[in-house]
Design a protein around this motif. Structure first.
Motif, PDB file in Angstrom:
ATOM      1  N   ARG A  89      64.643  77.897  23.399  1.00  0.00           N
ATOM      2  CA  ARG A  89      64.910  76.522  23.486  1.00  0.00           C
ATOM      3  C   ARG A  89      63.912  75.545  22.884  1.00  0.00           C
ATOM      4  NH1 ARG A  89      67.447  78.737  27.662  1.00  0.00           N
ATOM      5  NH2 ARG A  89      69.485  77.922  28.206  1.00  0.00           N
ATOM      6  N   ILE A  90      62.498  75.959  22.677  1.00  0.00           N
ATOM      7  CA  ILE A  90      61.569  75.512  22.009  1.00  0.00           C
ATOM      8  C   ILE A  90      62.045  75.381  20.538  1.00  0.00           C
ATOM      9  CG2 ILE A  90      59.273  75.314  21.282  1.00  0.00           C
ATOM     10  CD1 ILE A  90      58.599  76.524  24.117  1.00  0.00           C
ATOM     11  N   SER A  91      62.285  76.126  19.961  1.00  0.00           N
ATOM     12  CA  SER A  91      62.739  76.238  18.620  1.00  0.00           C
ATOM     13  C   SER A  91      63.941  75.670  18.189  1.00  0.00           C
ATOM     14  CB  SER A  91      62.969  77.865  18.212  1.00  0.00           C
ATOM     15  OG  SER A  91      62.831  78.120  16.817  1.00  0.00           O
ATOM     16  N   LEU A  92      64.838  75.458  19.139  1.00  0.00           N
ATOM     17  CA  LEU A  92      66.240  74.818  19.045  1.00  0.00           C
ATOM     18  C   LEU A  92      65.787  73.160  18.998  1.00  0.00           C
ATOM     19  CD1 LEU A  92      68.844  76.654  21.260  1.00  0.00           C
ATOM     20  CD2 LEU A  92      68.973  76.304  18.643  1.00  0.00           C
ATOM     21  N   ILE A 128      76.123  69.643  13.950  1.00  0.00           N
ATOM     22  CA  ILE A 128      74.968  70.538  14.063  1.00  0.00           C
ATOM     23  C   ILE A 128      74.259  70.165  15.167  1.00  0.00           C
ATOM     24  CG2 ILE A 128      72.955  71.364  13.053  1.00  0.00           C
ATOM     25  CD1 ILE A 128      74.127  71.214  10.212  1.00  0.00           C
ATOM     26  N   GLN A 129      73.848  69.030  15.375  1.00  0.00           N
ATOM     27  CA  GLN A 129      73.321  68.514  16.681  1.00  0.00           C
ATOM     28  C   GLN A 129      73.920  68.785  17.816  1.00  0.00           C
ATOM     29  OE1 GLN A 129      72.182  64.279  15.218  1.00  0.00           O
ATOM     30  NE2 GLN A 129      69.940  65.015  16.113  1.00  0.00           N
ATOM     31  N   GLU A 130      75.272  68.478  17.825  1.00  0.00           N
ATOM     32  CA  GLU A 130      76.143  68.755  18.975  1.00  0.00           C
ATOM     33  C   GLU A 130      76.086  70.219  19.159  1.00  0.00           C
ATOM     34  OE1 GLU A 130      78.183  66.348  21.022  1.00  0.00           O
ATOM     35  OE2 GLU A 130      76.175  65.425  20.076  1.00  0.00           O
ATOM     36  N   THR A 131      76.187  71.043  18.348  1.00  0.00           N
ATOM     37  CA  THR A 131      75.943  72.691  18.736  1.00  0.00           C
ATOM     38  C   THR A 131      74.624  72.978  19.168  1.00  0.00           C
ATOM     39  OG1 THR A 131      77.569  73.095  16.621  1.00  0.00           O
ATOM     40  CG2 THR A 131      76.318  74.781  17.507  1.00  0.00           C
ATOM     41  N   VAL A 132      73.663  72.339  18.881  1.00  0.00           N
ATOM     42  CA  VAL A 132      72.400  72.578  19.300  1.00  0.00           C
ATOM     43  C   VAL A 132      72.361  72.180  20.728  1.00  0.00           C
ATOM     44  CG1 VAL A 132      69.951  72.040  19.447  1.00  0.00           C
ATOM     45  CG2 VAL A 132      71.360  72.401  17.236  1.00  0.00           C
ATOM     46  N   LYS A 133      72.929  70.991  21.095  1.00  0.00           N
ATOM     47  CA  LYS A 133      72.932  70.353  22.516  1.00  0.00           C
ATOM     48  C   LYS A 133      73.775  71.534  23.439  1.00  0.00           C
ATOM     49  CE  LYS A 133      72.699  65.634  21.137  1.00  0.00           C
ATOM     50  NZ  LYS A 133      73.496  64.334  21.126  1.00  0.00           N
ATOM     51  N   ALA A 134      74.716  72.035  22.785  1.00  0.00           N
ATOM     52  CA  ALA A 134      75.882  72.870  23.480  1.00  0.00           C
ATOM     53  C   ALA A 134      74.949  74.160  23.907  1.00  0.00           C
ATOM     54  CB  ALA A 134      76.852  73.105  22.843  1.00  0.00           C
ATOM     55  N   LEU A 135      74.258  74.656  22.713  1.00  0.00           N
ATOM     56  CA  LEU A 135      73.444  76.135  22.987  1.00  0.00           C
ATOM     57  C   LEU A 135      72.278  75.720  23.955  1.00  0.00           C
ATOM     58  CD1 LEU A 135      72.992  77.240  19.557  1.00  0.00           C
ATOM     59  CD2 LEU A 135      73.573  78.407  21.663  1.00  0.00           C
TER      60      LEU A 135
END
Length: 237
Positions: A123-126, A164-171
């Protein structure tokens, strides 16, 4: 590999050139999250296991980083981002002179970290990855006020980074299993596809098709895009 002329896409290329270091760092954050989570590991007195490898990554010069991105971006041309892509990417990384020992050591050492700690590292890395994307999008948005820039091009690039940001938020909203998560594969694939376009390995039409695919992926994964209608408009540019 056939190279396409990219002289007509200066607005996009200037942005990617400006943030070339961020693109490389972002890739490492996704492929080896311990790189992005080193501060937390240091706090947990675990950093000593990874410090040497991370310092070796930091010491790679521009030419080495550029060569790595060039080789890896070849992999996204004329193929999809399935589980086989993830496996082949790891294989390709293991063959790179600059990275094979570093990434192998990082992958081995993470087995000594507790699962709950690794989840936190992910999560920190994301979040650090997302911070790089925020900076890139800020640059894109500032360029949109310049009359000499190609606004439709910049809209396409901005929408790619938005998705890409939306994918990060989902993760960030779910437990992360790096070994089989399609969202992580999509992030890696997306970064390399941007590089592939930047290097003239795919056409602008291919890049727009990629944007369409990324849009559908986010819908299938349940991300709401209703406040970003421009994503549909740019598909027809």
């Amino acid at each position: 590999m056939v190279k396409y002329h990219t002289n007509d896409y200066g607005s996009i290329n200037t942005v990617i050139d400006t943030f070339s270091t961020d693109m490389f760092d972002s890739l490492t954050f996704v492929v080896r999250p311990v790189v992005g989570g080193i501060g937390y590991l240091r706090h947990m007195h675990q950093a000593y296991q990874f410090q040497r490898s991370i310092e070796r990554i930091s010491n790679l010069d521009y030419e080495q980083r550029d060569r790595i991105l060039d080789i890896l971006s070849d992999m996204v041309v004329n193929r999809i981002d399935d589980e086989e892509f993830a496996k082949e990417l790891e294989q390709k990384i293991s063959e790179l002179d600059e990275m094979q020992d570093i990434f192998k050591e990082l992958n081995y050492q993470k087995s000594n970290i507790e699962k709950s700690q690794m989840q936190h590292v992910f999560r920190i890395s994301l979040r650090r990855f997302n911070g790089r994307i925020v900076s890139i999008r800020d640059e894109i948005n500032s360029k949109m006020w310049d009359s000499v820039e190609d606004i439709p091009q910049l809209l396409v690039l901005d929408q790619v980074f938005f998705l890409i940001q939306e994918t990060v938020k989902a993760l960030l909203d779910e437990p992360i299993d790096k070994t089989s998560n399609p969202k992580l594969n999509k992030l890696t694939y997306s970064l390399l596809y941007i590089e592939a376009f930047h290097r003239g390995k795919v056409t602008f039409e291919d890049f727009q098709d990629f944007l369409s695919d990324l849009t559908l992926f986010n819908y299938k994964e349940g991300r709401s895009l209703k406040n970003n209608e421009a994503v549909f408009e740019t598909l027809a540019v």
